[in-house]
Design a protein around this motif. Structure first.
Motif, PDB file in Angstrom:
ATOM      1  N   ASP A 153       0.620  -1.407  -0.596  1.00 20.48           N
ATOM      2  CA  ASP A 153       0.533  -0.020  -0.410  1.00 20.48           C
ATOM      3  C   ASP A 153       1.323   1.235   0.315  1.00 20.48           C
ATOM      4  N   VAL A 154       2.288   1.707   0.823  1.00 15.28           N
ATOM      5  CA  VAL A 154       2.467   2.484   0.528  1.00 15.28           C
ATOM      6  C   VAL A 154       4.552   2.136   0.423  1.00 15.28           C
ATOM      7  N   LEU A 155       4.542   3.343  -0.393  1.00 13.24           N
ATOM      8  CA  LEU A 155       6.357   2.116  -0.585  1.00 13.24           C
ATOM      9  C   LEU A 155       7.491   3.323  -0.037  1.00 13.24           C
ATOM     10  N   ILE A 156       8.244   3.485   0.720  1.00 15.68           N
ATOM     11  CA  ILE A 156       8.814   4.724   1.784  1.00 15.68           C
ATOM     12  C   ILE A 156      10.340   4.613   1.116  1.00 15.68           C
ATOM     13  N   LEU A 157      10.934   5.379   0.312  1.00 12.81           N
ATOM     14  CA  LEU A 157      12.040   5.669  -0.891  1.00 12.81           C
ATOM     15  C   LEU A 157      13.534   5.995   0.018  1.00 12.81           C
ATOM     16  N   SER A 158      14.611   5.603   0.008  1.00  9.91           N
ATOM     17  CA  SER A 158      15.156   6.392   0.594  1.00  9.91           C
ATOM     18  C   SER A 158      16.634   7.076  -0.159  1.00  9.91           C
ATOM     19  N   GLY A 159      16.531   7.275  -0.521  1.00  7.73           N
ATOM     20  CA  GLY A 159      17.986   7.753  -1.594  1.00  7.73           C
ATOM     21  C   GLY A 159      17.117   8.149  -3.187  1.00  7.73           C
ATOM     22  N   GLY A 160      17.644   8.637  -4.389  1.00  5.83           N
ATOM     23  CA  GLY A 160      17.426   8.675  -5.275  1.00  5.83           C
ATOM     24  C   GLY A 160      16.699   9.331  -5.825  1.00  5.83           C
ATOM     25  N   VAL A 161      16.463  10.247  -4.998  1.00  4.92           N
ATOM     26  CA  VAL A 161      15.157  11.450  -5.380  1.00  4.92           C
ATOM     27  C   VAL A 161      15.779  13.260  -5.358  1.00  4.92           C
ATOM     28  N   SER A 162      17.300  12.923  -5.625  1.00  5.12           N
ATOM     29  CA  SER A 162      17.298  14.540  -5.675  1.00  5.12           C
ATOM     30  C   SER A 162      17.818  14.850  -7.102  1.00  5.12           C
ATOM     31  N   ALA A 163      18.955  15.285  -7.474  1.00  5.91           N
ATOM     32  CA  ALA A 163      19.600  16.290  -9.120  1.00  5.91           C
ATOM     33  C   ALA A 163      20.483  15.108  -9.788  1.00  5.91           C
ATOM     34  N   GLY A 164      21.042  14.154  -9.024  1.00  5.64           N
ATOM     35  CA  GLY A 164      22.587  13.413  -9.450  1.00  5.64           C
ATOM     36  C   GLY A 164      22.011  12.644 -10.630  1.00  5.64           C
ATOM     37  N   LYS A 165      22.838  11.645 -11.205  1.00  6.17           N
ATOM     38  CA  LYS A 165      23.101  11.647 -12.273  1.00  6.17           C
ATOM     39  C   LYS A 165      22.139   9.901 -12.592  1.00  6.17           C
TER      40      LYS A 165
END
Length: 396
Positions: A239-251
């Protein structure tokens, strides 16, 4: 970018609609009630003795009598007895039915008992004392536990007292916690010089356990195809995904684009705050995704400011009451964005809660979280925050 208040409001507008399930009373602790519990009979269900002692008719005492022959004993759990002699007494025990013919109870401490004779040793006796009258707490049919009650020990006891062997509660959401990044290895691995151990998802899992939610842990490497395939599967299963990382502006920050391709509608990306600016939030018809920054302090802050309140709302719990503290010393923060200051809280003898700012090395300073027990929310429209001024705090 959104303000903190606008971003928070958006998350609350998209709370999950979770189903109701029935669980045994023994498994209901920490769950949220979805069907009210009512009294099945009066509370107490009879005139109840409130003190160990003797029961008399007050009229005999009022006429001057002070010594009473003990006619018998009324114990808790026994059928109601009757005081047949108005000049006698019955010994009565706490929790017992008040015997018929008795209208006043005197504590053992206020009588002397000798050879089945009870003598009252004090003068301050009032008619009806030490009696808990029937239905003075609740009447049959009264609501005892309202919908939305978080079921703690007292609530469980109340439910048991009215014979509720099962309770209707909010079903717990299925939550997946996902770390991303090639630089991360698991807790039982030895990192190479350019790697670190995964910790954010363990923190998030521990935080969610306070709401009774047990989340699964996952890790996805920095490969766009792998990320898409894994997130597609996890979206289907949770029902819910909580991700840590990979959401900024990096390649290698593929998360926002991949989620969009999977049909998750972006509700916002980036908030005018520090730390935690690049947080991502999106939904489908029945799924929710939080993309949290990978830096540890940012992850913790976003969890307590957005994720936990969102889950509370989805479970049917009211918002946690606002909490404030006074700054222990003055702070200057120039950028016109909301600043979440790590603080240590103390309770002072005069009743004040005081927030002591903690030095740190930015949003990657994980060790600094050991000393902080809250974040103080400093508003974006100010740059000088004086000692003694009060601001909201979000406790860990």
């Amino acid at each position: 970018m959104l303000s903190v208040s606008d971003a928070f409001a958006i998350t609350q507008q998209h709370s999950l609609s979770l189903p109701v399930e029935t669980v045994p009373l023994t498994e209901a602790t920490g769950r949220v009630l979805r069907a009210a519990v009512h009294a099945d009979r009066d509370f107490p269900p009879f005139d109840r003795v409130a003190m160990d002692g003797i029961g008399i008719q007050f009229a005999a005492y009022a006429s001057g009598q002070r010594t009473f022959a003990v006619q018998g004993r009324q114990f808790a759990g026994q059928p109601q007895q009757t005081l047949t002699d108005a000049t006698a007494c019955l010994e009565v025990m706490t929790g017992a039915m008040l015997p018929a013919g008795v209208d006043t109870v005197i504590r053992y401490e206020d009588v002397t008992l000798t050879d089945d004779q009870a003598t009252i040793t004090i003068d301050a006796i009032e008619q009806g004392q030490h009696i808990h009258p029937r239905a003075t707490d609740r009447r049959a049919g009264d609501e005892l536990l309202a919908v939305g009650t978080l079921l703690g020990p007292s609530a469980i006891a109340v439910a048991a007292s009215v014979g509720r062997a099962t309770l209707s509660v909010t079903a717990l959401p299925r939550v997946a916690l996902i770390s991303t990044g090639d630089e991360l290895v698991d807790v039982d691995e030895t990192p190479l010089p350019y790697q670190i151990r995964r910790s954010n998802t363990y923190m998030l899992r521990a935080s969610l356990q306070a709401l009774g939610i047990t989340a699964t842990l996952h890790h996805i490497v920095d490969d766009e195809t792998v990320l898409k395939n894994q997130l597609e599967r996890l979206l289907a299963e949770n029902d819910v995904l909580i991700l840590s990382g990979g959401v900024s502006a990096g390649k290698a920050d593929f998360v926002p684009d991949v989620l969009t391709r999977l049909g998750v509608q972006k509700r916002f990306h980036k908030i005018e705050q520090r730390p935690g600016k690049p947080i991502w939030f999106g939904t489908t018809a029945d799924k929710t995704v939080f993309g949290l920054p990978g830096n540890p302090v940012s992850t913790v802050l976003c969890c307590y400011r957005y994720v936990l309140p969102y889950l509370r709302s989805s479970l049917g719990l009211p918002a946690s009451p606002a909490r404030y503290a006074q700054l222990a010393k003055s702070i200057t923060f120039k950028p016109s964005i909301t600043y979440f200051l790590p603080v240590r809280l103390t309770s002072e003898p005069d009743g004040r809660t005081v927030a002591h700012p903690l030095p740190g090395s930015g949003s990657a300073d994980f060790a600094n979280l050991l000393d902080a027990d809250a974040f103080m929310e400093l508003p974006a429209d100010l740059s000088e925050f004086g000692a003694g001024e009060a601001f909201p705090v979000w406790t860990k």
